[in-house]
Design a protein around this motif. Structure first.
Motif, PDB file in Angstrom:
ATOM      1  N   ASP A  38      -3.999  -0.015   7.732  1.00  0.00           N
ATOM      2  CA  ASP A  38      -3.408  -1.310   8.248  1.00  0.00           C
ATOM      3  C   ASP A  38      -3.373  -2.381   6.979  1.00  0.00           C
ATOM      4  O   ASP A  38      -3.161  -3.549   6.876  1.00  0.00           O
ATOM      5  N   GLN A  39      -4.216  -1.705   6.101  1.00  0.00           N
ATOM      6  CA  GLN A  39      -4.860  -2.211   4.756  1.00  0.00           C
ATOM      7  C   GLN A  39      -3.387  -2.854   3.421  1.00  0.00           C
ATOM      8  O   GLN A  39      -2.550  -1.831   4.201  1.00  0.00           O
ATOM      9  N   LEU A  40      -3.258  -3.744   3.360  1.00  0.00           N
ATOM     10  CA  LEU A  40      -1.979  -4.292   2.754  1.00  0.00           C
ATOM     11  C   LEU A  40      -1.958  -4.753   1.780  1.00  0.00           C
ATOM     12  O   LEU A  40      -3.048  -4.190   1.014  1.00  0.00           O
ATOM     13  N   GLU A  41      -0.889  -4.040   0.470  1.00  0.00           N
ATOM     14  CA  GLU A  41      -0.836  -4.433  -0.789  1.00  0.00           C
ATOM     15  C   GLU A  41      -1.495  -5.181  -1.182  1.00  0.00           C
ATOM     16  O   GLU A  41      -1.487  -6.535  -0.695  1.00  0.00           O
ATOM     17  N   LYS A  42      -1.904  -4.819  -2.109  1.00  0.00           N
ATOM     18  CA  LYS A  42      -2.336  -6.314  -3.418  1.00  0.00           C
ATOM     19  C   LYS A  42      -1.777  -6.959  -4.417  1.00  0.00           C
ATOM     20  O   LYS A  42      -2.062  -7.237  -5.208  1.00  0.00           O
ATOM     21  N   GLU A  92       4.805   8.275  -7.534  1.00  0.00           N
ATOM     22  CA  GLU A  92       2.862   7.872  -6.293  1.00  0.00           C
ATOM     23  C   GLU A  92       2.386   7.413  -6.768  1.00  0.00           C
ATOM     24  O   GLU A  92       1.334   6.655  -6.522  1.00  0.00           O
ATOM     25  N   TYR A  93       2.395   6.913  -8.673  1.00  0.00           N
ATOM     26  CA  TYR A  93       1.438   6.102  -8.795  1.00  0.00           C
ATOM     27  C   TYR A  93       2.050   4.612  -9.125  1.00  0.00           C
ATOM     28  O   TYR A  93       1.063   3.971  -8.783  1.00  0.00           O
ATOM     29  N   SER A  94       3.157   4.429  -8.975  1.00  0.00           N
ATOM     30  CA  SER A  94       2.937   3.202  -8.979  1.00  0.00           C
ATOM     31  C   SER A  94       2.999   2.497  -7.293  1.00  0.00           C
ATOM     32  O   SER A  94       2.797   1.473  -7.551  1.00  0.00           O
ATOM     33  N   TRP A  95       3.712   3.004  -7.232  1.00  0.00           N
ATOM     34  CA  TRP A  95       2.741   2.697  -5.081  1.00  0.00           C
ATOM     35  C   TRP A  95       1.975   2.569  -4.558  1.00  0.00           C
ATOM     36  O   TRP A  95       1.444   1.519  -3.697  1.00  0.00           O
ATOM     37  N   PHE A  96       0.695   3.825  -4.897  1.00  0.00           N
ATOM     38  CA  PHE A  96      -0.718   3.936  -4.570  1.00  0.00           C
ATOM     39  C   PHE A  96      -1.713   2.608  -5.250  1.00  0.00           C
ATOM     40  O   PHE A  96      -2.480   2.000  -5.125  1.00  0.00           O
ATOM     41  N   HIS A  97      -1.238   2.651  -7.089  1.00  0.00           N
ATOM     42  CA  HIS A  97      -1.778   2.468  -7.971  1.00  0.00           C
ATOM     43  C   HIS A  97      -1.518   0.809  -8.324  1.00  0.00           C
ATOM     44  O   HIS A  97      -2.416  -0.335  -7.723  1.00  0.00           O
ATOM     45  N   LEU A  98      -0.365   0.370  -8.675  1.00  0.00           N
ATOM     46  CA  LEU A  98       0.118  -0.888  -9.032  1.00  0.00           C
ATOM     47  C   LEU A  98      -0.151  -1.491  -7.488  1.00  0.00           C
ATOM     48  O   LEU A  98      -0.606  -2.808  -7.830  1.00  0.00           O
ATOM     49  N   ASN A  99       1.265  -0.842  -6.835  1.00  0.00           N
ATOM     50  CA  ASN A  99       1.453  -1.730  -5.772  1.00  0.00           C
ATOM     51  C   ASN A  99       0.480  -1.958  -4.805  1.00  0.00           C
ATOM     52  O   ASN A  99      -0.007  -3.124  -4.476  1.00  0.00           O
ATOM     53  N   PHE A 100      -0.669  -0.719  -4.008  1.00  0.00           N
ATOM     54  CA  PHE A 100      -1.722  -0.529  -2.952  1.00  0.00           C
ATOM     55  C   PHE A 100      -2.534  -1.383  -3.813  1.00  0.00           C
ATOM     56  O   PHE A 100      -3.299  -2.361  -2.888  1.00  0.00           O
ATOM     57  N   LEU A 101      -3.072  -1.160  -4.211  1.00  0.00           N
ATOM     58  CA  LEU A 101      -4.588  -1.501  -5.062  1.00  0.00           C
ATOM     59  C   LEU A 101      -4.769  -2.226  -5.859  1.00  0.00           C
ATOM     60  O   LEU A 101      -4.813  -3.149  -6.187  1.00  0.00           O
ATOM     61  N   GLY A 102      -3.244  -3.075  -6.053  1.00  0.00           N
ATOM     62  CA  GLY A 102      -3.314  -4.070  -6.793  1.00  0.00           C
ATOM     63  C   GLY A 102      -3.826  -3.401  -8.962  1.00  0.00           C
ATOM     64  O   GLY A 102      -4.033  -4.677  -8.876  1.00  0.00           O
ATOM     65  N   PRO A 125       1.192  -7.323  -7.357  1.00  0.00           N
ATOM     66  CA  PRO A 125       2.182  -8.675  -7.766  1.00  0.00           C
ATOM     67  C   PRO A 125       3.310  -8.724  -7.150  1.00  0.00           C
ATOM     68  O   PRO A 125       4.172  -8.946  -6.694  1.00  0.00           O
ATOM     69  N   VAL A 126       4.109  -7.606  -7.443  1.00  0.00           N
ATOM     70  CA  VAL A 126       5.496  -7.349  -7.038  1.00  0.00           C
ATOM     71  C   VAL A 126       5.717  -7.323  -5.304  1.00  0.00           C
ATOM     72  O   VAL A 126       7.100  -8.080  -5.705  1.00  0.00           O
ATOM     73  N   ARG A 127       5.449  -6.878  -4.662  1.00  0.00           N
ATOM     74  CA  ARG A 127       5.344  -7.527  -3.274  1.00  0.00           C
ATOM     75  C   ARG A 127       4.841  -8.827  -2.226  1.00  0.00           C
ATOM     76  O   ARG A 127       4.434  -8.517  -0.890  1.00  0.00           O
ATOM     77  N   ALA A 128       3.863  -9.090  -3.367  1.00  0.00           N
ATOM     78  CA  ALA A 128       3.214 -10.220  -2.667  1.00  0.00           C
ATOM     79  C   ALA A 128       3.718 -11.133  -1.291  1.00  0.00           C
ATOM     80  O   ALA A 128       2.529 -11.035  -0.611  1.00  0.00           O
ATOM     81  N   ALA A 129       5.446 -11.586  -1.709  1.00  0.00           N
ATOM     82  CA  ALA A 129       5.214 -12.222  -0.373  1.00  0.00           C
ATOM     83  C   ALA A 129       5.509 -11.540   0.383  1.00  0.00           C
ATOM     84  O   ALA A 129       5.955 -11.938   1.749  1.00  0.00           O
ATOM     85  N   ASN A 130       5.729  -9.892   0.741  1.00  0.00           N
ATOM     86  CA  ASN A 130       6.416  -9.460   1.447  1.00  0.00           C
ATOM     87  C   ASN A 130       5.497  -8.587   1.770  1.00  0.00           C
ATOM     88  O   ASN A 130       6.358  -7.238   1.654  1.00  0.00           O
ATOM     89  N   PRO A 131       3.699  -7.853   1.579  1.00  0.00           N
ATOM     90  CA  PRO A 131       3.241  -7.329   1.154  1.00  0.00           C
ATOM     91  C   PRO A 131       3.218  -6.041   2.541  1.00  0.00           C
ATOM     92  O   PRO A 131       3.799  -6.135   3.476  1.00  0.00           O
ATOM     93  N   GLY A 132       3.835  -4.507   2.296  1.00  0.00           N
ATOM     94  CA  GLY A 132       3.331  -3.433   2.910  1.00  0.00           C
ATOM     95  C   GLY A 132       2.397  -2.495   3.206  1.00  0.00           C
ATOM     96  O   GLY A 132       1.571  -3.074   2.102  1.00  0.00           O
ATOM     97  N   SER A 133       2.256  -1.940   4.546  1.00  0.00           N
ATOM     98  CA  SER A 133       0.392  -1.700   4.578  1.00  0.00           C
ATOM     99  C   SER A 133       1.152  -0.096   4.030  1.00  0.00           C
ATOM    100  O   SER A 133       1.489   0.129   3.304  1.00  0.00           O
ATOM    101  N   ALA A 134      -0.387   0.236   4.376  1.00  0.00           N
ATOM    102  CA  ALA A 134      -1.058   1.660   3.282  1.00  0.00           C
ATOM    103  C   ALA A 134       0.184   3.001   4.771  1.00  0.00           C
ATOM    104  O   ALA A 134       0.903   3.994   4.476  1.00  0.00           O
ATOM    105  N   ARG A 135       0.484   2.288   5.703  1.00  0.00           N
ATOM    106  CA  ARG A 135       1.401   2.874   6.796  1.00  0.00           C
ATOM    107  C   ARG A 135       2.784   2.883   6.611  1.00  0.00           C
ATOM    108  O   ARG A 135       3.467   4.013   6.159  1.00  0.00           O
ATOM    109  N   TYR A 136       3.262   1.553   5.839  1.00  0.00           N
ATOM    110  CA  TYR A 136       4.002   1.590   5.297  1.00  0.00           C
ATOM    111  C   TYR A 136       4.081   2.038   4.517  1.00  0.00           C
ATOM    112  O   TYR A 136       5.593   2.567   4.245  1.00  0.00           O
TER     113      TYR A 136
END
Length: 174
Positions: A126-130, A66-76, A132-143
């Motif tokens: 539709d907001q994309l991840e910010k 939960e922490y890593s996907w929403f804080h680290l990946n999504f919010l960056g 750095p882990v998936r910067a080349a292929n960011p996912g949306s909040a939906r994803y």
């Protein structure tokens, strides 16, 4: 207090309500599967080939994702010191929780889920991840919501199997 499963979202609700609602159903099953466990059983290793797959270890892992996907990946946002890994450490370090009470792990999981829901509520699907882990292929909040439904449901299955091995309890009852 007996844990209960969150009701399913209404079948005619909007996409956000469906995605968050189904994720909340799975999250509530995590607490339900742990309901009434002793500390000994919560930390008991019942799978010889997967000793980190304990009830407590899975709850700790789910809090971490939960922490890593929403804080680290999504919010960056930068890590707040919660990352359990070191450069040469174990890849599943978040599951080393033999000394942490199950009630604490469940409370931390619930708190992280509430923070995740607040993040989702504040952003477009539709907001994309910010991060750095998936910067080349960011996912949306939906994803991310779809992934978290899959991730949480998969681990609820693990919790169900471990619970049955511990005391024979199965299904939507603890």
């Amino acid at each position: 207090m007996t844990a209960v499963v969150t009701p399913r979202p209404p079948g005619d609700s909007d996409e956000r309500t469906q995605l968050v609602g189904w994720l909340d159903v799975q999250r509530s099953i995590v607490r339900l599967k742990c309901d009434g466990l002793s500390e000994e059983d919560a930390h008991r290793k019942v799978l010889p080939g997967s000793p980190l797959m304990t009830m407590a270890g899975i709850v700790a892992h789910l809090r971490w994702v939960e922490y890593s996907w929403f804080h680290l990946n999504f919010l960056g946002v930068p890590d707040t010191g919660q990352t359990p890994w070191t450069e040469d450490g174990h890849p599943d370090a978040e599951m080393f929780v033999d000394d942490v009470p199950l009630a604490q792990l469940l409370d931390e999981y619930d708190e992280e889920c509430a923070r995740s829901n607040a993040i989702v509520a504040a952003h477009s699907l539709d907001q994309l991840e910010k991060g750095p882990v998936r910067a080349a292929n960011p996912g949306s909040a939906r994803y991310i919501l779809c992934h978290m439904i899959e991730e949480t449901a998969r681990h609820c299955g693990h919790l169900d199997i471990i619970r049955e091995l511990l005391d024979g309890r199965t299904g939507y009852t603890s």
